[in-house]
Motif scaffolding. Structure first.
Motif, short mmCIF file in Angstrom:
data_model
loop_
_atom_site.label_atom_id
_atom_site.label_comp_id
_atom_site.label_asym_id
_atom_site.label_seq_id
_atom_site.Cartn_x
_atom_site.Cartn_y
_atom_site.Cartn_z
N LEU A 113 69.68 65.07 39.51
CA LEU A 113 69.01 65.26 40.80
C LEU A 113 70.05 65.75 41.80
N ILE A 114 69.75 66.84 42.49
CA ILE A 114 70.69 67.44 43.43
C ILE A 114 70.07 67.41 44.82
N LEU A 115 70.64 66.63 45.72
CA LEU A 115 70.13 66.60 47.09
C LEU A 115 70.92 67.60 47.94
N VAL A 116 70.20 68.41 48.69
CA VAL A 116 70.83 69.44 49.49
C VAL A 116 70.37 69.31 50.94
N SER A 117 71.32 69.11 51.84
CA SER A 117 71.00 69.06 53.27
C SER A 117 72.13 69.76 54.02
N GLY A 118 71.95 69.90 55.32
CA GLY A 118 73.05 70.48 56.09
C GLY A 118 72.60 71.21 57.34
N ILE A 119 73.58 71.89 57.92
CA ILE A 119 73.35 72.64 59.15
C ILE A 119 72.55 73.90 58.82
N GLU A 120 71.66 74.25 59.72
CA GLU A 120 70.87 75.46 59.53
C GLU A 120 71.80 76.67 59.40
#
Lengths: 473, 473
Positions: A40-47
């Motif tokens: 499972l790869i969670l990806v978040s961050g700055i636009e």
């Protein structure tokens, strides 16, 4: 992590792609085997830091058919739902790789950034802690979790916003944040630093480095899936079997007219109490065969409309359920829009039948008590009452009921050879029940042990226990 | 039906219960066998006619653990969703019984009764016809469907409203209808008569008769599941294999610079066209192994963000999928909130591999063409473009590609012993493809046959075909 990242080197794209595909297929081939894993790869961050582009590049290097991508827009937490509920269905099965753009952290950030209801730091940190526990449970159950934060400096973000192609603006509306607002940017960065110390930070400044670092880290994650054996410390301490299980009380037969009157009063009161309660209600039944689970359930729903509740009868898991964490099928059965959920056998199967029959190994079932407690605490935290019953019957009374079932036409379907086999392991079940009761009797989800040698008393006791727990809180 | 109902007799409750339980267990035991069935019970009707009570009584007579009840509030149709979409997940598996209070008919009534947008009768009747076709497909695929309308006269309804316990009013708010309004009552009755001639009408006047009639009819339905062999009329007419499949064109190699330029232009245009289109897009790929499905898909998504689309790679069905109609797993993959859905192999497996390998018998695969056409028409009617590709490769070219795959490190995973086995049945697949193309090439979901011996030309042709179909409508 930062040290490692600085050392990272660009490698030949074709070589990288080949290694990724090999790792992907090795993962795929593990399905059903003892070393089976999913990623499972969670990806978040700055636009505009390039999350989408990096995943796109990854998809080109991998075999795209075996990489699933889920992209839910971030949602505010609502207090009837656990943070994992809407994502549970997408937890990857053995052999699968799943990228989640929308995930519990993006929901947490959205919720915390929502101006009208700021979240205090203690609560924020508590959420983060619960999320990490949940991820640890996933890892222990063969779902690897790796988290990426795509970062971008304020200056670069503004520059990218300036040169944005207007036809592509649609993605930037999703997050409901004003990326031109320095104060919002700063708060977001401050908030994410409260959880990102176990994340891999990807700098979005340079596109090639960004995509390579992301892909290389994923390659490493898939290749080096660690084995998580969080073994219980020390020797297993078997709980003493309580008297209530060894010798369930057999109270005197009730007067029939009295019983009927009281049953009617209680069933009415229980249905009203459940309807009036602002929380959802989960009622869980465990107990030996023929202990009266079906009869008790029948009385609980007596005064309810069939549209008001759901009964889940839990049997052996299906094959597709076995390729996920054992609690997965229960995560998916908990529906925030279902008011009353009754379980005829439950997630405690892990520490009862699976322990006794060896379907779960020692490490797995010994770890399960904590996992179950966390699951029930999450439910309780999201406005769900968890009412648990162990129906205690004596071995003699069970035999009488088995024989009666075999002789009664409309009951003979309820008795099978397996029931007689389980009976032979009576003492094992008692021991397992004792451990279960001592380790999962919590303030937020207490057990009710009800003696059922006398059916009528038992039914009334079950109803009274429900009333007690609903009012006690 | 009315004649039968008038003749119906009350029977002993215990007797009725025993018969119901026996029928229920016989159904349950059928699971996985050749006579396996499931039972779907649709329940609609006038408010306060006693639908809930009758189901409740049924649940007491049956073993309640094996009777599922689904109760969605009626919803207005929205034009991005087929009428069956939100119910597909709840279609019962073999051996199961499912009661649906909310169902496609209650949605239809809600939609038609909504005052601001009255539905004309032709459209209403068309919906009913489509619903019946859908139900016939369910029946042919072992899901029995039985429909109950609970009726109540205007006078009795008013009387019951007068004496209503205020604490129970909550159910009556659901339907958004004013049951004190005679005009609304009359329109509803008039509307439901347009579809209720194949429904069992239950008079809600007398409670005992109501519950017994309902239960007896269900008993009859479970006991006498008819065998639906809607065999194709006459002898099977094998379609001629078209030249395009026998001898796929192998166009001259393109100039590489030209190709890259045109590819870039087309991928950009395709992504924009799909984004701009107000409809959802389903793109379906079929073709021999190594015909270039993966490569074509890669180019379609080239300029898309990975969050904008979903790729479904279709393999052999899982066990839990096999216990439902074969199209079920595709019903569930179609998501109204997913803009672009790409299928690498599809529901056409029924008339290709399942036909050839004998997983579907002659009656089943011969019937499937119509079932598939209906499925695609429903999608098309609910604002979804269905773009279908058969990628045509020659047998020699396939052999070259198989060998190249075996020799190329990052491609050798794509080739298995099964691929070589399938190759031996080349002519069978061509015949099956010919039948498929001739029977499922419809105005609303046309096939595009693309020659793929030259990969580059093929990729451009696929992109052009998408553009053509998106603009043509």
């Amino acid at each position: 992590m930062t040290a490692k990242q600085n050392q990272f080197q660009l490698i030949d794209e074709e070589q990288l792609s080949l290694q990724l595909i090999e790792a992907q297929y090795a993962l795929k081939e593990s399905r059903g085997k003892s070393n089976a894993k999913s990623q499972l790869i969670l990806v978040s961050g700055i636009e505009l830091a390039g999350k989408g582009e990096a995943v796109k590049q990854l998809r080109e290097w991998l075999d795209p058919r075996y990489l699933r991508v889920k992209a839910d827009p971030p949602r505010m937490f609502n207090h009837q739902e656990t943070f994992w509920q809407s994502y549970a269905r997408s937890i990857p099965a053995e052999g699968q790789i799943m990228v989640m753009f929308g995930n519990w952290y993006s929901d947490l950030l959205s919720t915390a950034m929502h101006v009208s209801q700021p979240m205090d730091e203690t609560m924020f940190d508590e959420y983060v802690e619960n999320m990490r526990s949940f991820e640890q449970d996933l890892k222990n159950n063969n779902v690897e979790v790796v988290k990426f934060w795509f970062d971008l400096s304020w200056r670069s973000l503004q520059k990218r916003l300036d040169t944005l192609d207007p036809s592509e603006v649609h993605w930037h509306k999703l997050h409901g944040l004003d990326w031109r607002n320095k104060k919002q940017y700063d708060s977001l960065q401050k908030l994410r630093q409260r959880f990102s110390n176990d994340w891999i930070i990807i700098d979005g400044e340079d596109e090639t480095e960004r995509d390579q670092l992301f892909a290389q880290q994923i390659l490493r994650a898939i290749q080096h899936c660690p084995v998580h054996l969080s073994k219980a410390k020390g020797r297993w301490q078997q709980a003493a079997v309580p008297e209530a299980l060894l010798q369930p009380a057999a109270e005197a037969q009730q007067d029939d007219a009295e019983y009927k009157k009281e049953l009617k009063r209680l069933t009415k009161k229980v249905s009203e109490a459940m309807r009036m309660d602002r929380r959802n209600v989960v009622i869980a039944f465990e107990g030996m065969d023929a202990a009266g689970k079906g009869g008790a359930i029948k009385r609980i729903v007596k005064q309810l409309d069939p549209r008001e509740y759901e009964i889940y009868t839990i049997g052996a898991p299906e094959k597709y359920e076995l390729s996920r964490p054992y609690q997965w099928r229960f995560w998916n059965k908990i529906q925030p829009d279902e008011k009353i959920m009754i379980f005829d056998r439950t997630w405690y199967g892990r520490v009862l039948v699976e322990r006794i029959e060896g379907f779960a190994n020692e490490i797995e079932w010994q770890r399960a008590y904590d996992e179950i407690n966390r699951f029930e605490r999450d439910l309780s935290d999201s406005n769900t009452v968890v009412i648990k019953f162990w129906l205690a019957i004596s071995k003699d009374e069970q035999e009488l009921r088995f024989k009666a079932r075999e002789e009664t036409p409309h009951k003979r379907f309820k008795i099978t050879a397996e029931d007689w086999r389980n009976r032979e392991r009576w003492d094992d079940y008692l021991k397992a029940a004792a451990d279960m009761l001592s380790r999962t009797h919590t303030a937020y989800a207490p057990w009710h042990v009800v003696a059922t040698n006398d059916k009528k008393t038992a039914r009334l006791d079950v109803l009274r226990a429900i009333l007690k727990q609903l009012k006690a809180e």
